[in-house]
Design an enzyme around this catalytic site. Structure first.
Site, short mmCIF file in Angstrom:
data_model
loop_
_atom_site.label_atom_id
_atom_site.label_comp_id
_atom_site.label_asym_id
_atom_site.label_seq_id
_atom_site.Cartn_x
_atom_site.Cartn_y
_atom_site.Cartn_z
CG HIS A 288 54.44 21.06 112.35
ND1 HIS A 288 53.81 22.09 112.70
CD2 HIS A 288 55.13 20.98 111.04
CE1 HIS A 288 53.69 22.74 111.28
NE2 HIS A 288 54.46 22.14 110.67
CG HIS B 196 54.24 22.85 117.06
ND1 HIS B 196 53.87 21.59 117.99
CD2 HIS B 196 53.58 22.52 115.93
CE1 HIS B 196 53.06 20.90 117.06
NE2 HIS B 196 52.85 21.38 115.88
CG ASP C 150 50.12 23.39 113.26
OD1 ASP C 150 51.33 23.28 113.45
OD2 ASP C 150 49.25 22.80 113.02
CG HIS D 126 51.35 22.49 108.92
ND1 HIS D 126 52.04 21.53 108.56
CD2 HIS D 126 50.58 21.84 110.14
CE1 HIS D 126 52.01 20.36 109.14
NE2 HIS D 126 51.07 20.44 110.25
CG HIS E 157 45.61 20.54 111.15
ND1 HIS E 157 45.07 19.70 112.30
CD2 HIS E 157 47.05 21.00 111.64
CE1 HIS E 157 46.13 19.72 113.16
NE2 HIS E 157 47.24 20.64 113.01
#
Length: 275
Positions: free
Chosen positions: A95, A99, A101, A105, A227
């Site tokens: 990461h 990049h 994810d 992750h 996230h």
């Protein structure tokens, strides 16, 4: 082959692909994919100008990352003058730099970067321009209202679309202010608010989100909620994108050249956009 010929060929292929996806949707494949928790295949838009834009930063040892110290290195193993060819050993944080994810992750049972179906990595782009707000407030976040305003102007998000935050933060990589640490050592940069993610998951069929900052979450996030919620729902995210300002708000197509590491939670990516 001439450039115009190449672009004509790409346009024909994209048009053919749209027809196939439309036919597949007619047989209920899109709904079946969403029933399994995976966004339906993206309906890529044909190139209108023939332009290809690189959305990728050049990766270098001191590229800013969450972890301290160099997160990327090339170790010379073979040299042309001595061995007849050049070859490096690459050491890299998954990461760092531009990049991807993967769901794994931030989820215990999410798919790895190698398991993301390749058709999910070609997607219509919706670019949300928050540059003016970010210039005034480094903690600016994409909200549901930003997504709704884009939809009101450009129409519903296509299935599998990638929604991108344009904050203008990419220029800060060269300036050395990408992490934008305050007096207390806290990172201050824009990102997606968890409420925007909830709206995208509940009201749209978006398959990816992208930011030109260090993280999908804004810098002051205490818990990486964006996230957790987005990747946990089986979607992907692209971080540290470059050159989003060169794209139209609607009509471009992103092609995410994700790595294919077995068990990988993400990895450095060559992302491009077709306009």
């Amino acid at each position: 082959m001439c450039h115009a010929c190449v672009m004509d060929s790409v346009q024909r292929q994209l048009l053919d692909r749209r027809r196939l996806l439309k036919a597949a949707a007619g047989f209920g494949l899109g709904g079946a994919a969403f029933a399994a928790g995976i966004p339906a295949p993206a309906r890529a838009q044909p190139a209108a100008t023939g332009r290809v834009v690189d959305l990728t930063h050049t990766l270098f040892p001191d590229f800013p990352a969450f972890d301290e110290g160099p997160q990327f290195a090339l170790e010379k193993k073979f040299d042309l003058a001595k061995d007849g060819y050049n070859l490096h050993i690459i050491r890299v944080n998954e990461h760092v730099g531009t990049h991807l994810d993967a769901p794994l992750h931030f989820s215990a049972d999410g798919i790895s970067v190698a398991e993301i179906p390749v058709e999910r990595l070609v997607a219509p782009l919706a670019v949300l321009d928050l540059r003016a707000r970010a210039a005034e407030d480094p903690d600016a976040q994409v909200t549901p209202d930003d997504v709704k305003a884009w939809i009101a102007e450009y129409g519903e998000l296509p299935a599998g679309a990638c929604v991108a935050l344009l904050s203008g933060w990419d220029s800060r990589v060269a300036e050395g202010t990408f992490k934008n640490l305050d007096a207390e050592g806290r990172m201050r940069f824009p990102g997606f608010h968890p409420e925007a993610v909830a709206y995208l998951l509940e009201e749209t069929e978006a398959g990816g989100i992208a930011v030109d900052t260090l993280s999908l979450d804004h810098g002051l996030s205490p818990d990486f909620a964006t996230h957790r919620d987005w990747l946990g729902a089986g979607r992907w995210g692209l971080e540290c994108a470059a050159n989003l300002a060169e794209l139209p708000a609607s009509g471009a197509t992103i092609v995410v050249g994700a790595p294919k590491f077995q068990g990988g939670t993400g990895g450095p990516t060559r992302a491009i956009a077709l306009i």
